[in-house]
Design a protein around this motif. Structure first.
Motif, PDB file in Angstrom:
ATOM      1  N   TRP A   1       0.735  -1.238  -0.042  1.00  0.00           N
ATOM      2  CA  TRP A   1      -0.040   0.094  -0.122  1.00  0.00           C
ATOM      3  C   TRP A   1       0.931   1.449   0.035  1.00  0.00           C
ATOM      4  O   TRP A   1       0.585   2.305  -0.649  1.00  0.00           O
ATOM      5  N   ARG A   2       1.907   1.315   0.986  1.00  0.00           N
ATOM      6  CA  ARG A   2       2.741   2.582   1.052  1.00  0.00           C
ATOM      7  C   ARG A   2       3.563   3.059  -0.124  1.00  0.00           C
ATOM      8  O   ARG A   2       3.785   4.048  -0.587  1.00  0.00           O
ATOM      9  N   TRP A   3       4.204   1.724  -0.594  1.00  0.00           N
ATOM     10  CA  TRP A   3       5.280   2.040  -1.864  1.00  0.00           C
ATOM     11  C   TRP A   3       4.695   1.778  -3.398  1.00  0.00           C
ATOM     12  O   TRP A   3       5.422   2.014  -4.290  1.00  0.00           O
TER      13      TRP A   3
ATOM     14  N   LEU B   1       0.669   1.154  -4.334  1.00  0.00           N
ATOM     15  CA  LEU B   1      -0.705   1.537  -4.434  1.00  0.00           C
ATOM     16  C   LEU B   1      -1.063   3.227  -4.154  1.00  0.00           C
ATOM     17  O   LEU B   1      -1.496   3.898  -5.127  1.00  0.00           O
ATOM     18  N   VAL B   2      -0.012   3.772  -3.112  1.00  0.00           N
ATOM     19  CA  VAL B   2      -0.536   5.165  -2.957  1.00  0.00           C
ATOM     20  C   VAL B   2       0.028   5.947  -4.076  1.00  0.00           C
ATOM     21  O   VAL B   2      -0.492   6.837  -4.629  1.00  0.00           O
TER      22      VAL B   2
ATOM     23  N   GLY C   1      -1.976   5.450  -7.278  1.00  0.00           N
ATOM     24  CA  GLY C   1      -3.308   6.311  -7.068  1.00  0.00           C
ATOM     25  C   GLY C   1      -3.135   7.705  -7.095  1.00  0.00           C
ATOM     26  O   GLY C   1      -4.186   8.351  -7.717  1.00  0.00           O
ATOM     27  N   ARG C   2      -2.048   8.228  -6.704  1.00  0.00           N
ATOM     28  CA  ARG C   2      -1.713   9.651  -7.116  1.00  0.00           C
ATOM     29  C   ARG C   2      -1.744  10.102  -8.475  1.00  0.00           C
ATOM     30  O   ARG C   2      -2.517  10.973  -8.962  1.00  0.00           O
TER      31      ARG C   2
END
Length: 315
Positions: free
Chosen positions: A171-173, A175-176, A179-180
């Motif tokens: 999620w941190r490295w 998907l985020v 997503g941005r």
């Protein structure tokens, strides 16, 4: 020598607080997306406005009257008979059956529940508490709870190491950031579609005004000019030269015909009365009317200077 100070250059307005900074990715995406959206959205907006206009006309002239008629027919055929059946048949029958069921079922069941089942249930609850609940509570508190705590702690750490930490890293490295980027692209596509829809609205209104003006100058204005400059003077001339003299002549002919036919009608009426009198005789006056006429006193004659009806001049 010019003593005035040079005008200060207009500084760009600062970006609002919390607004995302626009980078090269945003600048590279915005213009192509807006051009494509404008090319795609303008025909769709024109078609949409035309369909909306046609739909409004159909709704006001066809669908709404037809819907009202169908609603009235549906009420007359389906709603009102069922309402009458429910009000005058089913409701009285249901009240009677409810009262009968209350008398035959509810009252005996209440008596059985109050005087038989309630004491029996209380006794069974106390036997069940002594035989089942108390041993079960002791087993849970002193055996199952400690064992469950140990097993739960082991499963928690195992699940955290195997699932939570990899999912958090993903999620941190991955998907985020993705997503941005997708959020920037989606925001630009949304803004492009919004601007294209607004511009298409302007184009649609301009096209509508053009066709409205064209229709007015081709059809409405010639008809108005013809009515005002041709038909109205012709109508006035026809009214003053033809219609009014003709109406006056017709009225004069009618009056003359009535005057000519009035003696003829009187002669026919008198001849018909004479024929009826010859064939049937004179109509007899009713007896009551004759007796009333005999009983009524005669009307006194009007006094004159030569009459001697007063007491002083009576012989």
């Amino acid at each position: 020598m010019d003593l005035e100070k040079p005008a200060a250059r207009k500084q760009p307005a600062p970006a609002p607080a919390g607004a995302p900074a626009e980078g090269c990715l945003v600048t590279a995406i915005r213009l192509p997306v807006r051009i494509v959206a404008l090319v795609v959205v303008v025909p769709v907006r024109l078609l949409w406005d035309a369909l909306v206009a046609v739909g409004r006309v159909l709704r006001d002239t066809v669908l709404r009257p037809a819907g009202r008629a169908l609603l009235w027919v549906g009420r007359a055929l389906f709603v009102w008979p069922w309402v009458a059946l429910g009000r005058y048949v089913l409701v009285p029958v249901g009240k009677a059956l409810g009262w009968l069921g209350y008398v035959l079922l509810v009252v005996p069941a209440r008596w059985v529940y109050r005087h038989a089942l309630t004491p029996l249930g209380r006794g069974l609850a106390w036997l069940g508490r002594v035989l089942v609940v108390v041993p079960s509570v002791g087993l849970y508190r002193y055996v199952l709870a400690p064992v469950g705590r140990g097993i739960g702690l082991t499963l928690y750490w195992t699940a955290r190491v195997l699932f939570v930490l990899p999912a958090l890293a993903l999620w941190r490295w991955i998907l985020v950031p993705a997503g941005r980027v997708l959020a920037v692209i989606g925001r630009e596509v949304r803004d492009a579609l919004r601007h294209a829809w607004r511009i298409a609205g302007y184009v649609s209104r301009a096209v509508g005004r053009f066709f409205g003006t064209l229709l007015r100058w081709i059809l409405v204005e010639p008809v108005r000019w013809t009515y005002r400059n041709v038909l109205t003077p012709v109508g006035h001339v026809v009214r003053d030269v033809v219609w009014r003299p003709a109406a006056a002549a017709a009225r004069a002919v009618g009056r003359a015909a009535r005057q000519v036919l009035a003696p003829v009608r009187d002669s026919v009426r008198r001849a018909r009365a004479d024929v009826r009198r010859l064939l049937l005789g004179a109509p007899e006056r009713p007896v009551g009317h004759q007796e009333a006429a005999h009983r009524e006193p005669g009307r006194p004659q009007a006094r004159t200077l030569g009459s001697s009806t007063t007491a002083l001049t009576k012989d």
